[in-house]
Write an enzyme that holds these catalytic residues in place. Structure first.
Site: not given
Ligand code: GLN
Length: 483
Positions: A75, A150, A174
């Site tokens: 990532k 994400s 995410s």
């Molecule tokens: N979707 C969640 C957010 O927008 C979690 C994001 C993540 O786990 N990095 O914060």
């Protein structure tokens, strides 16, 4: 060739049926063929071929380890020395890290071949991968749908068999949510199990890296390399790393699995409910027993998370000031103008929203009302889990309330978007490990379920997931475009 798992490639390399260079070349072709998914920000063709050549030389000298020559992707949140690390932000579009993240070093030392850096939501903020400076990622099962976020690029790439495995990070879901939307396995380990050194910070008390793979077996193989104490990360756990592949074949006889009845009521898509019900029958046949439990404070999870995560992000992202890293506004009138314009020109709207919420909840006068309250609620959520683990070994829950949604369906409504993490977010606030595995379909879209365990119970989670995958085939299904 695309339907093989990481474990299969290990065998093929070991038996010299294929070379590392051939494998790298094959997956680089896959990346080019599926470029329209936009799952990669950077492709590292030259570097990868050199690493693969080196891996083949090591093997010829009898010096290959179990992961030597295995291709994968990181990532784009992990710092990679000499290779762009953007975190999918205009702010870091020109950032070349001067050092490697610990996990990058660990995987490289194991001989793994990094083929590129995957697309993601900017600074890991998002649930749909629509917040990337480099454009949205498409779900390989339906190009009109989001892959989740994400870690959407990693999930889409593994699902489309563009790459056998990838890394992700999970602050509130995410790894697990995109894994569910794309039909792959995604493990979020215990907080501190994998070093955060060199992983660009979003919310430091919640962020955790983990593997995204086709199978639980592959996740165990990767966790063996990724996990471990790191003196460079003060929150890294100083406990020995077991061999995560060692207990995968343990019987599930008598394993107690907790179910929270309210998780399966209103708000959960009926197809996900049905898929999990069928999976429960499979787990019962394997010997597991189901126990009803309650997490009484679970309703607090989303508001609590968005106070804490935003507070931490506003502090972490203060370092991007146009002076030290990345983007710098042109012709500033003075220092304040430089700060203001660099930040307003280079951060996307979701990142700005979080910084503003975070700054607000930390400001004097609101700190007690929001931030301190959220910390208290976080404690209650964590205690709920500890109470539950007195009665059960793991908890089974949906990963997401719905299957992958359409691109642009929720991008104008942040609250709707935030609700897609309702089942994953509390796990991070309690620092617990959890794994998503595919468990069925809703129409043509895959759906997932997650097992949540107590701290450092990764072996148990992987064991349950692996046993389930031994008698089911959801994880073997691949989207048509990959065939
Ligand atoms: N979707 C969640 C957010 O927008 C979690 C994001 C993540 O786990 N990095 O914060």
């Amino acid at each position: 060739m695309t339907h093989y798992t990481l474990a299969d490639y290990q065998q093929q390399l070991a038996s010299k049926d294929i070379s590392s260079v051939e494998l790298a070349q094959f997956f680089l072709q896959q990346m080019a063929k599926h470029a329209h998914l936009n799952s990669f920000i950077t492709v590292c063709e030259q570097e990868a071929l050199l690493q693969a050549k080196h891996a083949d030389e090591l093997r010829a000298q009898g010096k290959a380890g179990p992961l030597t020559g295995i291709p994968f992707a990181h990532k784009d949140i992990f710092c990679t020395k000499g290779i762009k690390t953007s975190c999918a932000s205009k702010m870091l579009d020109n950032f070349i890290a001067p050092y490697n993240a610990t996990i990058v070093d660990k995987m490289a030392s194991a001989g793994m071949v990094m083929l590129g850096k995957t697309n993601m939501d900017e600074f890991a903020m998002g649930s749909s991968n629509e917040n990337s400076f480099y454009g949205k990622v498409h779900n390989p099962w339906d190009l009109n749908c989001v892959p989740g976020g994400s870690s959407g690029g990693s999930a889409a790439a593994v699902a489309a068999r563009i790459i056998p495995a990838a890394t992700g990070t999970d602050t509130g879901g995410s790894i697990r949510q995109p894994a569910a939307f794309c039909g792959i396995t995604g493990l979020k380990p215990t907080y501190g199990r994998i070093s955060r050194y060199g992983m660009i910070a979003f919310a430091s008390s919640l962020d955790q890296a983990g593997p995204m793979t086709q199978t639980a077996f592959d996740a165990a193989i990767l966790l063996n390399v990724m996990a471990g104490f790191d003196p460079k990360d003060s929150t890294s756990l100083d406990t020995p790393v077991p061999d995560y592949t060692a207990n995968l074949n343990d019987s599930l006889k008598g394993v107690r699995i907790g179910i929270i009845p309210s998780f399966f009521g209103q708000g959960l898509h009926p197809d996900i409910n049905e898929a999990i019900n069928k999976s429960k029958t499979v787990l019962e046949q394997l010997g597991a027993v189901f126990v009803e439990i309650d997490l009484p404070h679970h309703d607090l999870a989303i508001p609590t998370y968005y106070v804490i995560a935003s507070a931490e992000c506003s502090s972490n992202l203060a370092r991007y000031d146009g002076v030290r890293y990345g983007y710098r506004a042109k012709n500033p009138e003075n220092l304040l103008d430089l700060y203001q314009r660099s930040r307003s020109e280079a951060f996307g709207s979701e990142v700005k929203r979080r910084i503003m919420i975070g700054t607000y909840v930390l400001s004097s006068g609101y700190y007690d009302a929001y931030y301190i309250k959220a910390q208290q609620a976080r404690r209650l959520l964590a205690e709920d889990y500890q109470n539950a683990f007195k009665y059960v070994d793991v908890i089974l829950s949906p990963t997401t309330p719905d299957p992958a949604f359409k691109i642009a369906e929720k991008s104008d409504d942040p609250v709707k978007m935030y609700l897609s993490d309702i089942y994953t977010i509390a796990v991070n606030m309690a620092g617990l490990p959890a794994i998503n595995i595919p468990c069925g379909f809703s129409g043509h879209l895959p759906v997932g379920m997650q097992f949540i365990g107590n701290h450092l119970s990764e072996s148990k989670l992987l064991n349950i997931a692996h046993q389930f995958q031994q008698v089911t085939s959801h994880h073997q299904k691949a989207p048509e475009i990959s065939l």
